[in-house]
Structure formats: C-alpha cells, structure tokens
Design a protein around this motif. Sequence first.
Motif, PDB file in Angstrom:
ATOM      1  N   ASN A  88      31.880  38.929  43.033  1.00  0.00           N
ATOM      2  CA  ASN A  88      33.255  39.430  43.599  1.00  0.00           C
ATOM      3  C   ASN A  88      32.755  40.244  44.696  1.00  0.00           C
ATOM      4  OD1 ASN A  88      34.574  38.983  40.763  1.00  0.00           O
ATOM      5  ND2 ASN A  88      33.293  40.262  40.110  1.00  0.00           N
ATOM      6  N   TYR A 135      39.118  43.255  45.016  1.00  0.00           N
ATOM      7  CA  TYR A 135      37.886  42.282  45.025  1.00  0.00           C
ATOM      8  C   TYR A 135      38.526  40.891  45.354  1.00  0.00           C
ATOM      9  CZ  TYR A 135      35.533  46.497  42.919  1.00  0.00           C
ATOM     10  OH  TYR A 135      35.254  47.655  43.004  1.00  0.00           O
ATOM     11  N   VAL A 195      37.298  37.144  44.373  1.00  0.00           N
ATOM     12  CA  VAL A 195      36.300  36.509  43.273  1.00  0.00           C
ATOM     13  C   VAL A 195      35.509  35.330  44.438  1.00  0.00           C
ATOM     14  CG1 VAL A 195      35.958  35.149  41.416  1.00  0.00           C
ATOM     15  CG2 VAL A 195      37.744  37.124  41.568  1.00  0.00           C
TER      16      VAL A 195
END
Length: 247
Positions: A121, A175, A177
């Motif tokens: 991530n 974050y 991915v």
Amino acid sequence: MKISKTILSIACFLLMLPLTILAQEDESFIMNTTAFTIKFGHDSDFTEGVKKWNKCYKDNKGTESWNVWHRLQGKGNVYVLTSTMENWAEMDKSDEAGKACRSIAEDLIIPHIENSEFNTNRFMPNYSRKTNLEGMSIVWVYSFKVNNSLVFNEVVKDVTTTIAQKEGDKRGFWYAVMAGEGANYFVSTPYKSFADLDTDTDNVWQVYESAHGAAKTKAIREKFNAALEDVWSYTYTLETELSMSQN
C-alpha cells in the motif's frame, strides 16, 4: 487448509520487515500488510510462537521492527502484521537475524495459521494527518472499493482539506492499495483507548456541512457514493507483546 510453500516463504519474509510507522512529514512510503487467520483453538500457540521468534530475533541482534494488530470484528481470528519501506529496493536487503530464526517461524508459527493475505500500500500524505497520536493503541480502518478513482480522490481531497481547516489537522492516515484484490483505498484513524470511541464527535460530513452548507454537502456525498462499489470497516488493537520496536 494446508499452508502452501509460497505462503510459508511470504510469512517468514514478512517477519523480517521494518516497522509500520505513521509519517510525520509530507513523504510517501510503502506499507506492507499481512493478515493471518489463525486456526480455531490455536491462538495461544500462535502468539507464543511469535514471542519466541521475537526473542530469537533480539538475541541475534536484529535491527528491524514491526507492529502486530489484532482484529476485533469479522469472521475468524485475524492478526495483521504491518511494516514499511521507503522504496521497493528495500526488498533486496537481507536480514541475517531473521534468517537465523526461520526455523522458529516454520515450527512454531506457520502450523497455527489457516491462511494469509499480503498487500502493498502507498501512503497518501496529502490526505493524511501530519502528526502521530501519542499513546495510540487502537485504529479504526475503513476500506473502500471504488469504480471511479478520479472522483473518489477529488472528494477525499476536498473533505480532508475542510477537516484540516476546521480542526487544525486531518483525522486519519490514507493509503492506496497498489496490488491485489479487495479494497482500492483505506483510511486508518487512531485512538488511545476504547473510551475515546465513546466521545461525541461530529462525523466528517457534519464538519463539511458546517463549513460549506447543506446543499453542497448533499451534492458531494452523492458524488462520493456514486464512486463507491463497496465499503467496510474493522477496529484493531495493537499487540505490543507481539510487535518489535527498536526504540
């Protein structure tokens, strides 16, 4: 379910990765997460195995660190190991202390794991808090699967900027991915204790409405929902006895 050699190699490797830290500067990094589902009735065996691995790592003068989190809700008994890298090149590094303890992972940890999932991530500093929360022991993680990343990012940027303007900082750590299945983005909001979850705080849409009014809030919420395919959340507690810190 039998653990494949591939999963075994990944699990052993992950126990040598550096600590997941929350960025204090406007810099991105790669965060690795591995979720381990533990076999029914094997929790104490798994945790004791990790503690023995940690002791072996320290005895062999290991220098890396990591965090282990325990998921509260959902199916199965899940632990998540987290670590960070500045860049992909760190994958090429070797950890001799970790190699010295590989047999402990193979004999005392892996047999108690039902399955695992590994993800990489990318931290998103422009949407995230600028400071850590001292004494953090709990995180609430919202995961998002989206059908329009451009629109999703536009909304998140607008909303997080508004929160920072109203409260002095953004609330969570965002974050993206980079590969794998499931979520495309997630945000982790830290708390010091469960009591903090009882605090009556305006949600993000209420904060946004206080700054921009009801009409604009309604429009941006509809825009956000249209960009979503699915959303889910879990809370996690930090397992300090299973984590490794070099501080």
